[in-house]
Write a protein that holds these residues in place. Structure first.
Motif, PDB file in Angstrom:
ATOM      1  N   TYR A  44       0.828  -1.205   0.000  1.00 12.74           N
ATOM      2  CA  TYR A  44       0.000   0.000   0.000  1.00 12.74           C
ATOM      3  C   TYR A  44       0.859   1.250   0.000  1.00 12.74           C
ATOM      4  CZ  TYR A  44      -4.400  -2.465   0.892  1.00 12.74           C
ATOM      5  OH  TYR A  44      -5.517  -3.263   0.775  1.00 12.74           O
ATOM      6  N   LEU A  45       0.600   2.127  -0.941  1.00  9.13           N
ATOM      7  CA  LEU A  45       1.167   3.472  -0.922  1.00  9.13           C
ATOM      8  C   LEU A  45       0.179   4.352  -0.167  1.00  9.13           C
ATOM      9  CD1 LEU A  45       3.321   5.491  -1.931  1.00  9.13           C
ATOM     10  CD2 LEU A  45       1.910   5.813  -3.969  1.00  9.13           C
ATOM     11  N   VAL A  46       0.652   4.996   0.908  1.00 12.80           N
ATOM     12  CA  VAL A  46      -0.246   5.793   1.739  1.00 12.80           C
ATOM     13  C   VAL A  46       0.281   7.209   1.890  1.00 12.80           C
ATOM     14  CG1 VAL A  46      -0.905   3.720   3.048  1.00 12.80           C
ATOM     15  CG2 VAL A  46       0.839   5.267   3.979  1.00 12.80           C
ATOM     16  N   ALA A  47      -0.648   8.122   2.150  1.00  9.64           N
ATOM     17  CA  ALA A  47      -0.299   9.468   2.590  1.00  9.64           C
ATOM     18  C   ALA A  47      -0.369   9.458   4.110  1.00  9.64           C
ATOM     19  CB  ALA A  47      -1.277  10.478   2.008  1.00  9.64           C
ATOM     20  N   ALA A  48       0.770   9.634   4.751  1.00 10.54           N
ATOM     21  CA  ALA A  48       0.830   9.532   6.214  1.00 10.54           C
ATOM     22  C   ALA A  48       0.592  10.891   6.846  1.00 10.54           C
ATOM     23  CB  ALA A  48       2.181   8.973   6.642  1.00 10.54           C
ATOM     24  N   HIS A  49      -0.163  10.897   7.937  1.00 12.62           N
ATOM     25  CA  HIS A  49      -0.450  12.147   8.642  1.00 12.62           C
ATOM     26  C   HIS A  49      -0.554  11.884  10.146  1.00 12.62           C
ATOM     27  CE1 HIS A  49      -4.478  10.401   8.167  1.00 12.62           C
ATOM     28  NE2 HIS A  49      -4.300  10.460   6.856  1.00 12.62           N
ATOM     29  N   ALA A  50       0.453  11.189  10.671  1.00 14.42           N
ATOM     30  CA  ALA A  50       0.472  10.841  12.087  1.00 14.42           C
ATOM     31  C   ALA A  50       0.928  12.030  12.931  1.00 14.42           C
ATOM     32  CB  ALA A  50       1.399   9.652  12.318  1.00 14.42           C
ATOM     33  N   GLY A  51       0.344  12.147  14.112  1.00 13.98           N
ATOM     34  CA  GLY A  51       0.668  13.241  15.007  1.00 13.98           C
ATOM     35  C   GLY A  51       1.545  12.820  16.172  1.00 13.98           C
ATOM     36  N   PRO A  52       1.649  13.673  17.205  1.00  6.53           N
ATOM     37  CA  PRO A  52       2.572  13.417  18.318  1.00  6.53           C
ATOM     38  C   PRO A  52       2.236  12.177  19.129  1.00  6.53           C
ATOM     39  CG  PRO A  52       1.159  15.316  18.763  1.00  6.53           C
ATOM     40  CD  PRO A  52       0.972  14.965  17.333  1.00  6.53           C
ATOM     41  N   ASP A  53       0.950  11.798  19.230  1.00  2.00           N
ATOM     42  CA  ASP A  53       0.614  10.609  20.013  1.00  2.00           C
ATOM     43  C   ASP A  53       1.167   9.344  19.373  1.00  2.00           C
ATOM     44  OD1 ASP A  53      -1.106  10.936  17.899  1.00  2.00           O
ATOM     45  OD2 ASP A  53      -2.863  10.129  18.938  1.00  2.00           O
ATOM     46  N   ALA A  54       1.406   9.379  18.045  1.00  2.45           N
ATOM     47  CA  ALA A  54       2.013   8.256  17.334  1.00  2.45           C
ATOM     48  C   ALA A  54       3.487   8.506  17.062  1.00  2.45           C
ATOM     49  CB  ALA A  54       1.278   8.002  16.025  1.00  2.45           C
ATOM     50  N   ASN A  55       4.062   9.494  17.751  1.00  6.10           N
ATOM     51  CA  ASN A  55       5.452   9.881  17.511  1.00  6.10           C
ATOM     52  C   ASN A  55       5.699  10.144  16.023  1.00  6.10           C
ATOM     53  OD1 ASN A  55       6.446  10.017  20.115  1.00  6.10           O
ATOM     54  ND2 ASN A  55       7.111   7.876  20.174  1.00  6.10           N
ATOM     55  N   TYR A  56       4.684  10.740  15.366  1.00  8.17           N
ATOM     56  CA  TYR A  56       4.804  11.156  13.969  1.00  8.17           C
ATOM     57  C   TYR A  56       5.265  10.007  13.071  1.00  8.17           C
ATOM     58  CZ  TYR A  56       4.787  15.593  16.477  1.00  8.17           C
ATOM     59  OH  TYR A  56       4.476  16.637  17.316  1.00  8.17           O
ATOM     60  N   SER A  57       4.706   8.802  13.305  1.00  5.63           N
ATOM     61  CA  SER A  57       5.194   7.612  12.616  1.00  5.63           C
ATOM     62  C   SER A  57       4.043   6.723  12.162  1.00  5.63           C
ATOM     63  CB  SER A  57       6.114   6.802  13.540  1.00  5.63           C
ATOM     64  OG  SER A  57       7.211   7.584  13.983  1.00  5.63           O
ATOM     65  N   VAL A  58       4.329   5.888  11.157  1.00  2.00           N
ATOM     66  CA  VAL A  58       3.373   4.895  10.680  1.00  2.00           C
ATOM     67  C   VAL A  58       4.095   3.564  10.476  1.00  2.00           C
ATOM     68  CG1 VAL A  58       1.821   6.539   9.551  1.00  2.00           C
ATOM     69  CG2 VAL A  58       3.738   5.569   8.255  1.00  2.00           C
ATOM     70  N   ALA A  59       3.311   2.503  10.275  1.00  4.13           N
ATOM     71  CA  ALA A  59       3.875   1.170  10.059  1.00  4.13           C
ATOM     72  C   ALA A  59       4.732   1.147   8.795  1.00  4.13           C
ATOM     73  CB  ALA A  59       2.739   0.153   9.950  1.00  4.13           C
ATOM     74  N   HIS A  60       5.631   0.160   8.739  1.00  2.14           N
ATOM     75  CA  HIS A  60       6.485   0.042   7.550  1.00  2.14           C
ATOM     76  C   HIS A  60       6.190  -1.201   6.739  1.00  2.14           C
ATOM     77  CE1 HIS A  60       8.589  -3.066   9.705  1.00  2.14           C
ATOM     78  NE2 HIS A  60       9.635  -3.078   8.912  1.00  2.14           N
ATOM     79  N   GLY A  61       5.352  -2.101   7.275  1.00  3.58           N
ATOM     80  CA  GLY A  61       5.057  -3.322   6.536  1.00  3.58           C
ATOM     81  C   GLY A  61       4.012  -4.151   7.250  1.00  3.58           C
ATOM     82  N   ALA A  62       3.832  -5.388   6.763  1.00  2.00           N
ATOM     83  CA  ALA A  62       2.828  -6.272   7.349  1.00  2.00           C
ATOM     84  C   ALA A  62       3.239  -6.739   8.746  1.00  2.00           C
ATOM     85  CB  ALA A  62       2.601  -7.474   6.436  1.00  2.00           C
ATOM     86  N   GLY A  63       4.524  -6.887   8.997  1.00  2.00           N
ATOM     87  CA  GLY A  63       4.994  -7.328  10.312  1.00  2.00           C
ATOM     88  C   GLY A  63       4.910  -8.839  10.456  1.00  2.00           C
ATOM     89  N   ARG A  64       5.930  -9.434  11.015  1.00  2.00           N
ATOM     90  CA  ARG A  64       5.961 -10.889  11.166  1.00  2.00           C
ATOM     91  C   ARG A  64       4.963 -11.346  12.229  1.00  2.00           C
ATOM     92  NH1 ARG A  64      10.239 -13.274   8.421  1.00  2.00           N
ATOM     93  NH2 ARG A  64       9.539 -15.246   9.302  1.00  2.00           N
ATOM     94  N   LYS A  65       4.333 -12.498  11.988  1.00  2.00           N
ATOM     95  CA  LYS A  65       3.549 -13.153  13.028  1.00  2.00           C
ATOM     96  C   LYS A  65       4.165 -14.492  13.412  1.00  2.00           C
ATOM     97  CE  LYS A  65       0.123 -15.555  10.159  1.00  2.00           C
ATOM     98  NZ  LYS A  65      -1.318 -15.699   9.870  1.00  2.00           N
ATOM     99  N   MET A  66       5.204 -14.910  12.692  1.00  2.00           N
ATOM    100  CA  MET A  66       5.948 -16.129  13.021  1.00  2.00           C
ATOM    101  C   MET A  66       7.430 -15.804  13.070  1.00  2.00           C
ATOM    102  SD  MET A  66       4.492 -19.188  10.625  1.00  2.00           S
ATOM    103  CE  MET A  66       2.760 -19.289  10.186  1.00  2.00           C
ATOM    104  N   SER A  67       8.135 -16.438  13.975  1.00  2.00           N
ATOM    105  CA  SER A  67       9.595 -16.344  13.959  1.00  2.00           C
ATOM    106  C   SER A  67      10.104 -17.060  12.718  1.00  2.00           C
ATOM    107  CB  SER A  67      10.184 -16.999  15.205  1.00  2.00           C
ATOM    108  OG  SER A  67       9.979 -18.405  15.165  1.00  2.00           O
ATOM    109  N   ARG A  68      11.347 -16.818  12.385  1.00  2.00           N
ATOM    110  CA  ARG A  68      11.905 -17.488  11.210  1.00  2.00           C
ATOM    111  C   ARG A  68      11.945 -19.003  11.414  1.00  2.00           C
ATOM    112  NH1 ARG A  68      13.673 -14.198   7.505  1.00  2.00           N
ATOM    113  NH2 ARG A  68      13.847 -11.992   8.036  1.00  2.00           N
TER     114      ARG A  68
END
Length: 381
Positions: free
Chosen positions: A269-293
């Protein structure tokens, strides 16, 4: 929608995820361990949160003290998006044309033309190479466009092709962290300015590395390199309002365009990010692992064959000669990207602009694709 916010020694932890999102308790525990560090102010965890080596991945951590271990060794790791023009994008024809990104480019490689000035830190080793883990170079097409006006400003339309490059600073970042941890362990940087000078070199190096690899692939596919329309780093320290904002697996979300990676078998997903101070001005970078390698390898060998992992359910191909890596990075090892994006939207952190659909995802050289390419050439002659 649920936002969990708890206090630890005057610092706070907020997890931006819904009750149905897959969030491991070990990752939340790591967030609270970080929140207990001296000088820590606020930890904002994204819906792709998962445990890391000593610190959570998918968290932005604001502190009055600079902690190099919170950024880790792959300083400058990020994702860049490059428009690319091809007459025909047939995955079976293109998979074998990707260059060997385990090896650096030769001195006469035309891709070097994108290096316009000195190499950051003077660090040549590994420049133009991808690395292992979750790093990848992907040829994809723009699929669904949610915000036509925004996509048009980026020069994108449905059906357009892009190269997505996810990589970092390779041995340079590792060398910087090791120099710190060998003396100070997980403690703070005794000289923040000295650390940040090296850190900034690694961030610039990572960006240059993505450009160089994109140029290598463009030339190999028979077209010209382009400038990135998105290039956001998700492992770095930013000084904001006099506070050290550590990002580990989270992208800057203060008015930036960010490519949030799915898996090699799903949309990104290409997104327009607009996070504020409560999110430390940040957004996710990917799907994130749910299993260890280790779990992904063990379970994947029961559920999948190598051929199934090389041919995805969306019709794309995966170039990966490392069979263990194929299983470790299987789409089933990751969370659902739609859930991650939904959580960001529900918490008003980002607006989806468009999806990208993978055509060819490159991980490591694969002899099979190279042999197939040679076979096609011999049949033509």
């Amino acid at each position: 929608m649920k936002r969990a916010s708890l206090s630890t020694k005057q610092s706070t932890v907020t997890v931006f995820a819904s009750p149905t999102s897959w969030i491991e308790s070990d990752a939340v525990t790591q967030c609270h361990q970080v929140a207990a560090l001296d000088g820590m102010l606020h930890v904002a965890a994204m819906p792709d949160l998962h445990p890391g080596k000593g610190a959570p991945i998918g968290a932005a951590m604001a502190s009055r003290v600079l902690y190099p271990f919170l950024v880790g060794s792959d300083i400058g790791c990020g994702i860049a998006v490059f428009p690319i023009k091809l007459k025909r994008a047939v995955p079976a024809r293109l998979a074998g044309r990707f260059p060997d990104l385990d090896s650096p480019p030769e001195s006469d490689d035309p891709a070097w033309s994108v290096v316009h000035s000195g190499i950051p830190g003077g660090h040549v080793d590994g420049l133009g190479t991808l690395g292992r883990g979750n790093h990848f170079v992907e040829l994809a097409k723009i699929d669904t466009v949610f915000e036509p006006g925004h996509a048009e400003r980026l020069g994108l339309d449905a059906g357009d092709l892009v190269l997505i490059v996810h990589s970092g600073s390779r041995g340079l970042g590792e060398r910087i962290l090791r120099a710190h941890t060998e003396v100070h362990g997980a403690g703070p940087a005794p000289d923040p300015d000295a650390y940040l000078a090296m850190h900034d070199d690694a961030v610039r190096w990572g960006s240059l590395n993505r450009r160089l690899m994109a140029a290598r692939v463009a030339h190999a596919l028979g077209t010209e390199p382009t400038e990135p329309i998105v290039d956001e780093c998700h492992n770095l320290v930013e000084i904001r309002d006099g506070v050290y904002l550590h990002r580990k697996g989270v992208a800057p979300g203060d008015g930036r365009d960010v490519l949030i990676a799915g898996t090699r078998g799903t949309h990104s997903y290409l997104v327009a990010a607009h996070a504020g101070p409560d999110a430390n001005y940040s957004v996710a970078h990917g799907a994130g692992r749910k299993m260890s390698r280790a779990d992904a390898l063990r379970r994947g060998k029961v559920k999948h064959t190598v051929e199934q992992l090389r041919n995805t359910s969306v019709g794309s191909l995966v170039v990966c000669g490392d069979r263990q890596l194929l299983f470790e990075e299987a789409p089933t090892a990751y969370k659902r990207i739609e859930q991650v994006i939904g959580d960001l939207v529900d918490h008003n952190l980002a607006t989806p602009v468009a999806t990208t659909l993978p055509l060819v995802t490159y991980k490591t050289p694969d002899v099979g694709y190279a042999e197939a390419k040679r076979g096609r050439r011999s049949r033509r002659t």
